[in-house]
Design an enzyme around this catalytic site. Sequence first.
Site, PDB file in Angstrom:
ATOM      1  N   ASP A   4      -6.729   0.093  -0.638  1.00 29.86           N
ATOM      2  CA  ASP A   4      -7.171   1.120  -1.567  1.00 29.86           C
ATOM      3  C   ASP A   4      -7.276   2.476  -0.879  1.00 29.86           C
ATOM      4  O   ASP A   4      -7.623   2.581   0.299  1.00 29.86           O
ATOM      5  CB  ASP A   4      -8.541   0.717  -2.129  1.00 29.86           C
ATOM      6  CG  ASP A   4      -9.076   1.700  -3.140  1.00 29.86           C
ATOM      7  OD1 ASP A   4      -8.438   1.861  -4.193  1.00 29.86           O
ATOM      8  OD2 ASP A   4     -10.122   2.306  -2.867  1.00 29.86           O
ATOM      9  N   GLU A  57      -1.931   1.810  -1.630  1.00 32.05           N
ATOM     10  CA  GLU A  57      -2.143   2.710  -2.759  1.00 32.05           C
ATOM     11  C   GLU A  57      -2.134   4.127  -2.168  1.00 32.05           C
ATOM     12  O   GLU A  57      -3.162   4.662  -1.762  1.00 32.05           O
ATOM     13  CB  GLU A  57      -3.469   2.441  -3.464  1.00 32.05           C
ATOM     14  CG  GLU A  57      -3.622   3.293  -4.719  1.00 32.05           C
ATOM     15  CD  GLU A  57      -5.072   3.570  -5.092  1.00 32.05           C
ATOM     16  OE1 GLU A  57      -5.306   3.968  -6.246  1.00 32.05           O
ATOM     17  OE2 GLU A  57      -5.956   3.428  -4.240  1.00 32.05           O
TER      18      GLU A  57
END
Length: 841
Positions: free
Chosen positions: A415, A468
Site C-alpha cells: 500500500d 500501489e
Amino acid sequence: MARVTRAEIDRLVGGDHHDPHGILGAHPGRDGVTVRALRPMAESVEVILPDGDRHAMRHFHEGVFIVTLPPEASLAGSGRDDPPLAVPDYRLAVRYASGPEVVQDDPYRHAPTLGELDLHLISEGRHEELWRALGARVRTYASAFGAVTGTGFSVWAPTARGIRVVGDFNHWDGRAHPMRSLGSTGVWELFVPDVADGTVYKYEVLGADGVWRAKADPMAQATETPPATGSRVFTSSYEWGDGDWMDRRKERSWVAEPTSAYEVHLGSWRPGLGYRELADELTEYVRDMGFTHIEFLPVAEHPYGPSWGYQVTSYYAPTSRFGDPDDFRHLVDRLHQAGIGVIVDWVPAHFPKDEWALARFDGTALYEHADPGRGEHPDWGTLVFNFGRAEVRNFLVANACYWLEEFHIDGLRVDAVASMLYLDYSREEGQWTPNIYGGRENLEAISFLQEMNATAYKRNPGIMTIAEESTAWPGVTRPTHLGGLGFGFKWNMGWMHDTLEYLRHEPVFRHYHHGEITFSMVYAFSENYVLPLSHDEVVHLKGSLLGKMPGDSWQKFAGLRVLLAYMWSHPGKQLLFMGGEFGQGAEWAEERPLDWWLLDNAAEGAAHIGVQRLVRDLNRNYRAHPAFWTRDNEPEGFHWIDANDAAGNVLSFLRQGTAAGAERAPVVACVINFSGSPHENYRLGLPQAGPWREVLNTDAFDYGGSGVGNMGRVEAVEEPWHAQPASAVLRIPPMGAVWLVPDEPLEDIIDVAPAEIEAAVENDVQPGPSGVRSGAPVEPAGAPADSPEDEKPASVPAGGTAGGPVDMPAGATAGDLAGGAAEASKTGDEADDEAPPRLPE
C-alpha cells in the site's frame, strides 16, 4: 558474588535496572549459592531443592528475599577453596496473606532464550526470521523437577531504561517480572515459567524520557479482540493440506499466467462470518465466479475498523475479529485447495499514533523517523517508518516473509508506495528536507523496497509483490539487480483514472475524449500492470461502479458490462472489488454488508444477475484463452486493429499469445463499442480468413442486454482491411463488447493452462455463440422514447436482430444460435428459470 546494595534493589524494584538477573536468581560464591527472589507483598518465601529440603528465605528489602544455601545443598566442592560445582535446580514456595502456599519456578534461574547468532543478526538488521527470535514463544526445558514449560518474552527497545512484562499471570503487576537487557543489541528478554498459550500480556516500558508506557508487543502473533489492545501468547498447531499448491507455486511465474483477483473486505463481505465460515462460503463463491485469486484488504490487527485495516498496530498478528491465527490459516488452506491464490494488502508505509502501540515505543522515535518532516504523514495523521534504520527495515522485511511463509500467502499488495518514494509527498515547500544529493527521492525507502522484494522472492519463489504506485516512477517492476524496485506488478492507476473519466461522459460526447481511452496503450508494457477497480473507487462519495455510468438504468448496466469486458481484454491482470461483480448500486461502506438481496429475485434483479453471469464468463473465457495472458506484458501480445474510430466510439484490437504444441499462436479479436447505438455492417480487419466464433457478447440476453449480435460466428474473407489480410462484417452491439476467436477446437488452446485452471475450464467453459435468445420481443428497460436515437439500443424481434429477420439453417432455432456465453442448448425458458448464483445460506 559481590554484595547487592539497597540502592540497587531500589533501582530494580523501581524498574530502572538493565540486569535484574545480576541480582535475582542463584549466584554461586565460596560459601555456597545465594538465591534472591523478588516477590512483592509475599509473607514468606522458601527455596525447595530436588531432594525436598526447604530453606527459608529472609526478607531483605522492598520485596526481595534472600538465602544462602550451604555448600552441601549447593553441590559445592569439599574444600573451602574449591569453587561450587553447579547451581542446583530449585523452586520457590511463596505464601501471601491469608492464601495457600504456591510453588513456582523462578524466572531468574533461566539462561537467555536468544542465542548469539540471533542477537548478531538482529543487531545487523539481517534476521530474516525475526518472528522466531522476538515476541512471545512457548518453550519447554528439562529440569530435576520435570519438564518446565513457559514463555520466553523478548522485545527490541534499545534506549529503554527498564522493561517489565505484565499480564494475566501476574495480575498486571509487573514488579515481579523485570526483563534484562542483552547488551548492545537493544533486546530485552525474560523467560516466565508456567505462562501458556492464550495468556494476554503487554510490556511496561520505562522510556529514556522517564515515562512509563504500557505497550503491546510489536512481534505479537495474536491479539485480544479490539477494542481491547493486549497481545496474546499463541503457538500454531495447524496442519496444512495445501502441499500440492505450494509445490506448484515454486515453479510459477504469474506474469505469464491468468490472474484475475477478487478484492474482499472480510468484515463486510458477509458480516458475522469468521475465518472458518468464510473458508466454506467465500471459497465456494470465488471458485464459482472463476477468479484465480482473492485479495484481502489488510488482515493484520488494527484497532479502528473504519480504517479498513490500513492503520496497523500488530504487524505479525491476523486480526482476531474473525478468529485466531490458525483459523486464518484454515481459510488460506481452503482457498489453495480450491485452486485460488491469496493476496493480502500490506502496509509498511506508515502506522498509527496509538500510545499503546509502536509510537515512541521506548520513549524515543524508535520505529518512526525522528524528523517530523519525514516521520509524520500529513494526510493520514500517522507516523512514517524510519526506513534508514537497520532494525526497522529488518522488522518490515521479516514481516513480509512472515506472511508469505507462516500463512502461505501468495502475494503482497504493498500500500501507498508513492508516499514512501517521495520526500515531498503531500508536503508544501519548506515542509520537507531533500536527500543527500539534493533530490526529493527517499533513498532509504527505495533501498528498503528493493531489499524487501529481493528477500521475499529469494525465500519464496512463485510469489508476487504488487505496488500501489500512482506516479510515473520508472522501473517499479524492473528487477533489483537492474536498478528497479523489484516488484512483480504495479497497479495501473492511470488506466483506471482515464477509463472511468472517459466513461463518465455521455456516449454522444465520448468521441471528443477518445484519447483518454487509448492513452493507456502508450505505456502498457513499461511495467507489469494490474488493472484495478478497487475499493478506493467506490467509497467517500465516489459512488459505485454502476453509479459512475451515465444514462438511464439500461445504459448504466450496459456501460458497466462494456467496462468489465474492456478491462478483461486489456493488457494487464484484473482486480475487481466485491460488489462490482454484480453491479451493486450503492457505494460500499465497511459497516454494512453487500447488497446480496439484489440477486434474490430473478425478475427484479435480472440486470444484476446478468452482470454476475458476465463476470463469471469473462473469467472462464479469460482463463481458457492463453492469448489474454501468456504475453500479457509484451508488446507482441497486443496489436491494434483500429485505434482511431473516435466517431464510432469503437476500439478493436488483437490479443496474441503462445501455446506449446498448438499449430497456431492463440489469438482473440476484441471489439469494444462505447457508443449508445449498434454498428451495423461494421467491417473489421482480421489476421486470417475463415470462420470466427463469437465467444463473448456483453449484449447477450443472459447478461441483461438487448441481444444484438452475430449469431455466434462470422465469416472472414480474404479482403484486406485495417492493415490485416482478411476481414469480416459484424454487428456490434450498443455499449457492448464482442470477442472473436478462430473457429478451431478449444483443446488446441487450453493445454498450456496450469493444472487447476484446466480442471475449472474443462467443466465450465464451452464458449458458444452469443447474440439473441429465443423469446418475446425485447425493448431494453429504461430507454425513453425521447432519448437521442444514437443512445437507444435497438428493439429485437423474436428470432431476429435489430437489422431484421434472421436466416437460420434448417432445423436451427434462435436458442441454438444465441445466448452469449450461456449454454446454447438451453431454451429461453430454461435459461430464465435457471437459479442465479447465490451465497450459501
